[in-house]
Design an enzyme around this catalytic site. Structure first.
Site, PDB file in Angstrom:
ATOM      1  N   GLU A 115      32.113  -1.433 -22.694  1.00 18.42           N
ATOM      2  CA  GLU A 115      32.863  -0.452 -21.899  1.00 18.42           C
ATOM      3  C   GLU A 115      33.596   0.555 -22.793  1.00 18.42           C
ATOM      4  O   GLU A 115      34.523   1.231 -22.339  1.00 18.42           O
ATOM      5  CB  GLU A 115      33.865  -1.154 -20.969  1.00 18.42           C
ATOM      6  N   HIS A 138      40.900  -3.531 -19.212  1.00 21.77           N
ATOM      7  CA  HIS A 138      39.965  -3.863 -18.128  1.00 21.77           C
ATOM      8  C   HIS A 138      39.980  -5.372 -17.925  1.00 21.77           C
ATOM      9  O   HIS A 138      39.755  -6.125 -18.868  1.00 21.77           O
ATOM     10  CB  HIS A 138      38.559  -3.379 -18.493  1.00 21.77           C
ATOM     11  N   HIS A 140      39.072  -8.758 -15.013  1.00 23.55           N
ATOM     12  CA  HIS A 140      38.358  -9.215 -13.813  1.00 23.55           C
ATOM     13  C   HIS A 140      39.354  -9.966 -12.926  1.00 23.55           C
ATOM     14  O   HIS A 140      39.366 -11.198 -12.911  1.00 23.55           O
ATOM     15  CB  HIS A 140      37.169 -10.090 -14.202  1.00 23.55           C
ATOM     16  N   GLU A 168      58.097  -3.724  -5.004  1.00 21.15           N
ATOM     17  CA  GLU A 168      58.157  -3.098  -6.330  1.00 21.15           C
ATOM     18  C   GLU A 168      56.923  -2.229  -6.634  1.00 21.15           C
ATOM     19  O   GLU A 168      56.974  -1.382  -7.525  1.00 21.15           O
ATOM     20  CB  GLU A 168      58.308  -4.155  -7.418  1.00 21.15           C
ATOM     21  N   HIS A 209      34.017  -5.813  -9.096  1.00 20.26           N
ATOM     22  CA  HIS A 209      33.962  -6.020 -10.549  1.00 20.26           C
ATOM     23  C   HIS A 209      35.350  -6.295 -11.158  1.00 20.26           C
ATOM     24  O   HIS A 209      35.542  -7.312 -11.814  1.00 20.26           O
ATOM     25  CB  HIS A 209      33.303  -4.794 -11.205  1.00 20.26           C
TER      26      HIS A 209
HETATM   27  P1  13P Z   1      32.062  -6.704 -22.976  1.00 22.81           P
HETATM   28  O1  13P Z   1      31.935  -8.143 -23.397  1.00 22.81           O
HETATM   29  O2  13P Z   1      30.971  -5.843 -23.522  1.00 22.81           O
HETATM   30  O3  13P Z   1      33.456  -6.168 -23.281  1.00 22.81           O
HETATM   31  O4  13P Z   1      31.880  -6.644 -21.400  1.00 22.81           O
HETATM   32  C1  13P Z   1      32.700  -7.384 -20.550  1.00 22.81           C
HETATM   33  C2  13P Z   1      32.926  -6.698 -19.251  1.00 22.81           C
HETATM   34  O5  13P Z   1      33.884  -7.013 -18.569  1.00 22.81           O
HETATM   35  C3  13P Z   1      32.007  -5.623 -18.813  1.00 22.81           C
HETATM   36  O6  13P Z   1      32.514  -4.902 -17.739  1.00 22.81           O
HETATM   37 ZN    ZN Z   2      34.002  -6.067 -16.609  1.00 23.09          ZN
END
Ligand code: 13P
Ligand code: ZN
Length: 273
Positions: A115, A138, A140, A168, A209
């Site tokens: 990413e 980023h 999950h 908040e 995602h």
């Molecule tokens: P990477 O291991 O390449 O960082 O990918 C993980 C991920 O969350 C892709 O969206």
């Molecule tokens: Zn991801």
């Protein structure tokens, strides 16, 4: 100075560990980047062993010749604090902002997160708006992801619903949250879509995602992710109880909140339902 002794490296590692402990980073899920300050680069430069130049896959001219600390592709957040030199790397960008080279880390091979285009394009958008922004994260986040299966994928719906679940929230992210529809991750196209939203927001959801957060430092960026995800968890609980909301925060109450915190909440999110 030993690379791993630098405060910015320690803070990066701690944030990765915090995210792991929250349960947001199964396997290699998620990635983190930090735009390193000039004086921090100088403090660790003696450790650099530059590798080959490689294409970023997009162009970020406003970040030319800057350095970034990033997680490696396929590397586990779980391992960042255990074997940082294998899990993360520092990269340098060329004079056009089109190629990078690894100057430290990933000692067993590999490349920066898949990413990287999203991280760098977001960091570029943010730097142009406010040079104090340095972190893009980023994760999950399970509750935000769950909501992308049941709520309309619209900025105004996600913003309002997440705001309502914790008082908040509008104080912490008064600009709201953007939503990117499902797209193939890991390339320029999703990076363009995300960085477009980052012009307006500090948070962008990737449907089915995860989420991207941007901020000035590690604490603020982690706190932003955490606040939004916790609010999403409350909404998931409320929806799971099946009865719907009996009462919630009303548009006028959001306006009172904005006044009390001397902020501004865009009227587009304060619609009558
Ligand atoms: P990477 O291991 O390449 O960082 O990918 C993980 C991920 O969350 C892709 O969206
Ligand atoms: Zn991801």
């Amino acid at each position: 100075m030993n690379f791993l002794d630098a405060a910015f490296v320690q803070d990066f590692i701690r944030m990765a560990d915090d995210g792991w402990q929250q349960g947001w980073h199964e396997r290699n899920g998620g990635n983190l980047s930090y735009r390193v300050k000039a004086e921090e680069v100088e403090a660790v430069r003696e450790n650099f062993a530059p590798g080959e130049w490689r294409p970023i896959g997009t162009s970020v001219p406003a970040l030319a010749e800057e350095y970034f600390l990033v997680t490696g592709s396929g590397k586990y957040f779980r391992n960042v604090s255990i074997k940082p030199e294998d899990s993360i790397c520092m990269i340098e960008l060329d004079e056009k902002g089109e190629n990078y080279r690894i100057v430290w880390g990933l000692v067993n091979g590999g490349r920066p997160t898949s990413e990287l285009p999203s991280h760098l394009m977001n960091l570029e958008v943010k730097k142009l708006q406010d040079p104090k922004y340095r972190v893009v994260y980023h994760a999950h986040t399970p509750n935000i992801i769950a909501l992308t299966f049941v709520l309309p994928l619209e900025d105004k719906v996600f913003t309002r619903e997440i705001w309502e679940m914790a008082t908040e929230c509008p104080v912490v992210f008064p600009q709201g949250i953007g939503v990117v529809p499902w797209m193939v991750p890991g390339g320029r196209e999703i990076a363009v879509a995300t960085s477009e939203l980052m012009k307006k927001y500090d948070l962008a959801i990737w449907a089915h995602h995860g989420m991207f957060a941007a901020g000035e430092d590690f604490d603020l960026t982690f706190g932003l992710m955490h606040t939004a995800e916790k609010s999403a968890e409350i909404l998931v609980k409320v929806l799971s109880m099946g009865a719907g909301k009996r009462q919630t925060i009303q548009p006028d109450e959001f306006r009172q909140l904005a006044k009390a915190f001397k902020g501004d909440l865009p009227e587009e999110f304060l619609y009558e339902k």
